[in-house]
Design a protein around this motif. Structure first.
Motif, mmCIF file in Angstrom:
data_model
loop_
_atom_site.group_PDB
_atom_site.id
_atom_site.type_symbol
_atom_site.label_atom_id
_atom_site.label_comp_id
_atom_site.label_asym_id
_atom_site.label_seq_id
_atom_site.Cartn_x
_atom_site.Cartn_y
_atom_site.Cartn_z
ATOM 1 N N SER A 163 43.304 50.288 55.204
ATOM 2 C CA SER A 163 44.312 49.226 55.317
ATOM 3 C C SER A 163 45.048 49.030 53.990
ATOM 4 O O SER A 163 46.248 48.760 53.977
ATOM 5 N N THR A 164 44.331 49.186 52.867
ATOM 6 C CA THR A 164 44.998 49.078 51.561
ATOM 7 C C THR A 164 45.999 50.209 51.389
ATOM 8 O O THR A 164 47.122 49.999 50.926
ATOM 9 N N ARG B 135 54.524 48.621 51.784
ATOM 10 C CA ARG B 135 55.161 47.910 50.674
ATOM 11 C C ARG B 135 56.262 48.777 50.043
ATOM 12 O O ARG B 135 57.372 48.315 49.792
ATOM 13 N N SER C 58 37.858 41.365 52.770
ATOM 14 C CA SER C 58 38.498 40.814 53.966
ATOM 15 C C SER C 58 37.756 39.577 54.458
ATOM 16 O O SER C 58 38.370 38.568 54.794
ATOM 17 N N TYR D 227 52.286 37.525 48.459
ATOM 18 C CA TYR D 227 52.341 38.920 48.912
ATOM 19 C C TYR D 227 53.451 39.184 49.928
ATOM 20 O O TYR D 227 54.122 40.194 49.863
ATOM 21 N N ILE E 281 50.076 40.896 40.401
ATOM 22 C CA ILE E 281 50.198 40.522 41.813
ATOM 23 C C ILE E 281 51.605 40.860 42.307
ATOM 24 O O ILE E 281 51.777 41.432 43.379
ATOM 25 N N SER F 187 51.825 44.551 42.902
ATOM 26 C CA SER F 187 51.132 44.920 44.145
ATOM 27 C C SER F 187 51.909 44.465 45.373
ATOM 28 O O SER F 187 52.016 45.189 46.354
ATOM 29 N N ALA F 188 52.431 43.245 45.293
ATOM 30 C CA ALA F 188 53.155 42.694 46.438
ATOM 31 C C ALA F 188 54.516 43.350 46.609
ATOM 32 O O ALA F 188 55.083 43.338 47.693
ATOM 33 N N GLN G 89 44.712 47.914 41.300
ATOM 34 C CA GLN G 89 44.113 48.431 42.537
ATOM 35 C C GLN G 89 43.400 47.320 43.305
ATOM 36 O O GLN G 89 43.429 47.297 44.536
ATOM 37 N N SER G 90 42.776 46.384 42.573
ATOM 38 C CA SER G 90 42.139 45.248 43.262
ATOM 39 C C SER G 90 43.182 44.412 43.980
ATOM 40 O O SER G 90 42.955 43.950 45.099
ATOM 41 N N TYR G 91 44.323 44.216 43.318
ATOM 42 C CA TYR G 91 45.366 43.411 43.960
ATOM 43 C C TYR G 91 45.978 44.146 45.155
ATOM 44 O O TYR G 91 46.384 43.521 46.126
ATOM 45 N N ASP G 92 46.027 45.476 45.095
ATOM 46 C CA ASP G 92 46.443 46.243 46.280
ATOM 47 C C ASP G 92 45.468 45.990 47.433
ATOM 48 O O ASP G 92 45.873 45.891 48.590
ATOM 49 N N SER G 93 44.162 45.898 47.087
ATOM 50 C CA SER G 93 43.152 45.652 48.118
ATOM 51 C C SER G 93 43.347 44.300 48.785
ATOM 52 O O SER G 93 43.073 44.151 49.982
ATOM 53 N N VAL G 94 43.808 43.320 48.003
ATOM 54 C CA VAL G 94 44.111 42.014 48.602
ATOM 55 C C VAL G 94 45.227 42.188 49.643
ATOM 56 O O VAL G 94 45.158 41.638 50.739
ATOM 57 N N GLY G 95 46.228 42.997 49.309
ATOM 58 C CA GLY G 95 47.304 43.297 50.265
ATOM 59 C C GLY G 95 46.764 43.961 51.526
ATOM 60 O O GLY G 95 47.179 43.644 52.641
ATOM 61 N N GLY G 96 45.819 44.875 51.337
ATOM 62 C CA GLY G 96 45.194 45.555 52.479
ATOM 63 C C GLY G 96 44.444 44.582 53.366
ATOM 64 O O GLY G 96 44.536 44.638 54.594
ATOM 65 N N ALA G 97 43.733 43.651 52.730
ATOM 66 C CA ALA G 97 42.972 42.652 53.496
ATOM 67 C C ALA G 97 43.921 41.741 54.265
ATOM 68 O O ALA G 97 43.656 41.379 55.417
#
Lengths: 218, 216
Positions: free
Chosen positions: A114-115, A122, A164, A182, B17, B20-21, B47-55
């Motif tokens: 998903s990331t 994006r 998540s 975001y 952020i 990433s956003a 990369q962690s902030y990308d993971s927040v986007g994924g979540a």
């Protein structure tokens, strides 16, 4: 330490269960034990197996299932970021086509599915809606080891699922702030104006939200 | 590309952020991508902030697609991938920056802006401006303040201002409250990549006149 990853799939109503590392016979026993301790199982519904099937077999069935889950979410993300429905539809199809073409670049030790899809969507958003180029950081050279470590894959996928879950558990207000940062296409200055909160508060709230996320993941 | 010295001034969480956003102006993205190429710590954070986007993507309510969406996507796939432009390899600068210059340090087209300081404006979207700055050893960029945000990433040499010392890989994030006069360290010329989302405010009138001519 070299390991092969074999994703073993058990059919189940809710998705794809148990996956584990099958170690080469030349790996020492204590290493095996430590890997078992770290890895346990890849959580359900990570879609890693689907992507692997697309990577190796160009599996259209796997792609269709992945599409069914992610395409409607990608479209929702693009619309929240300001795309009209027609443009969001076209961009979603392009994002999913890019996923197919770039499947060989997906590395499950570095990101969840998903990331990875989020980053493709994006970048599409920046390209199609904001009409900008997207400078990306230089690729890291990972040395001669081409295959990712099985334990790294499992840890990455587990952590992504924990993230998540942690995000679901956040108080509404914090979740909304993160969503706005975001998907809202707002600068922090604009968020402050819209919510009537001073900039410092937003920053500390975002920090708080993310540090809380980090704590939950420990 | 990792610099030899330790990086002590990093990007803010807000900028990471935003990167990433995907909500930052292109010029800021360029500074962020170039810093990430030099700084493993910020790369990991990004990369962690990308993971927040994924979540967040996981948690999205769904939007209905065209009934023929999958078939149309398969047709797009059949057309084959878009061919990406070849990456600039073997430059003495990080890849994202080389791509904007079209080469390395020796390919930069400098223009003098007074007192020995030179600049080269890079082409980005209009929301913000990116420029390379060449500050001779010991020289200063005229005293200025900011209306918006100014990011200054050191590529070679080092500079100091009222707040701290910045060496290769360090990035200074200057907000509206900062009024400063960066001075290049004695001994080495300093080359920086800077981005601003509003025109700078110079204290003296000479730079103000120069500003209107030189797009400072």
């Amino acid at each position: 330490m070299r390991v092969n990853l074999d994703i073993v799939q058990e059919a189940g109503a809710s998705g794809y269960q148990v996956a584990y590392a099958v170690l080469n016979s030349n790996v020492f026993d204590d290493q095996k034990a430590s890997i078992r301790a770290v890895t346990k199982t890849i959580p359900k519904n990570t879609w890693v197996d689907h992507l692997k099937r697309i990577q190796t077999d160009r599996d259209q069935q796997a792609f269709a299932e992945l599409f069914g889950y992610f395409a409607p979410r990608v479209k929702a993300f693009l619309m929240k970021s300001g795309a009209a429905p027609g443009l969001a539809e076209d961009c979603t199809q392009e994002v999913m086509a890019t996923l197919w073409h770039k499947a060989h670049l997906f590395d499950p030790s570095r990101a969840s599915v998903s990331t990875w899809i989020f980053t493709i969507a994006r970048n599409k958003n920046i390209d199609a809606l904001r009409k900008q180029r997207r400078p990306e950081p230089e690729e890291l050279t990972w040395g001669p080891e081409a295959e990712p470590e099985a334990s790294d894959i499992l840890v990455m996928q587990q952590e992504s699922q924990q993230l998540s879950q942690a995000m679901k558990a956040l108080p509404c207000q914090q979740r909304e702030l993160i969503e706005k940062a975001y998907f809202g296409d707002l600068s922090h200055g604009q968020i402050a104006a819209e919510t009537g909160l001073p900039l410092g508060t937003i920053k500390s709230r975002l920090r708080l939200a993310l540090s809380k996320l980090r704590q939950t993941m420990k | 590309m990792n610099t030899m010295n330790k990086i002590t001034h990093h990007l803010s969480d807000q900028l990471l952020i935003g990167y990433s956003a995907g909500t930052l102006p292109e010029a800021f993205n360029l500074v962020v991508a170039t810093h990430l190429s030099m700084c493993d710590e910020c790369r990991a954070a990004a990369q962690s902030y990308d993971s927040v986007g994924g979540a967040l993507l996981h948690a999205q309510p769904t939007e209905d697609l065209d009934a023929a969406a999958l078939a149309k996507t398969m047709a797009l796939i059949a057309k084959g991938p878009k061919v990406a432009p070849p990456a600039t390899a073997g430059s003495d600068l990080p890849d994202p920056l080389s791509a904007y210059i079209g080469g390395g340090l020796s390919d930069i087209k400098w223009r003098p802006i007074g007192l020995g300081v030179r600049q080269s404006v890079l082409r980005t979207s209009h929301a913000a401006t990116a420029r390379l700055l060449y500050i001779p050893a010991g020289a200063a960029v005229p005293d200025h303040g900011h209306r918006g945000t100014e990011l200054t990433l050191v590529l070679k040499g080092a500079f100091s201002d009222e707040t701290a010392r910045f060496a290769a890989g360090d990035v200074e994030v200057a907000g509206e409250d900062l009024h400063h006069k960066p001075v290049a360290e004695i001994g080495h010329d300093c080359i920086c990549l800077a981005a601003t989302d509003a025109p700078l405010r110079f204290s003296a009138w000479v730079p103000r006149v120069a500003q209107s001519i030189l797009r400072l």
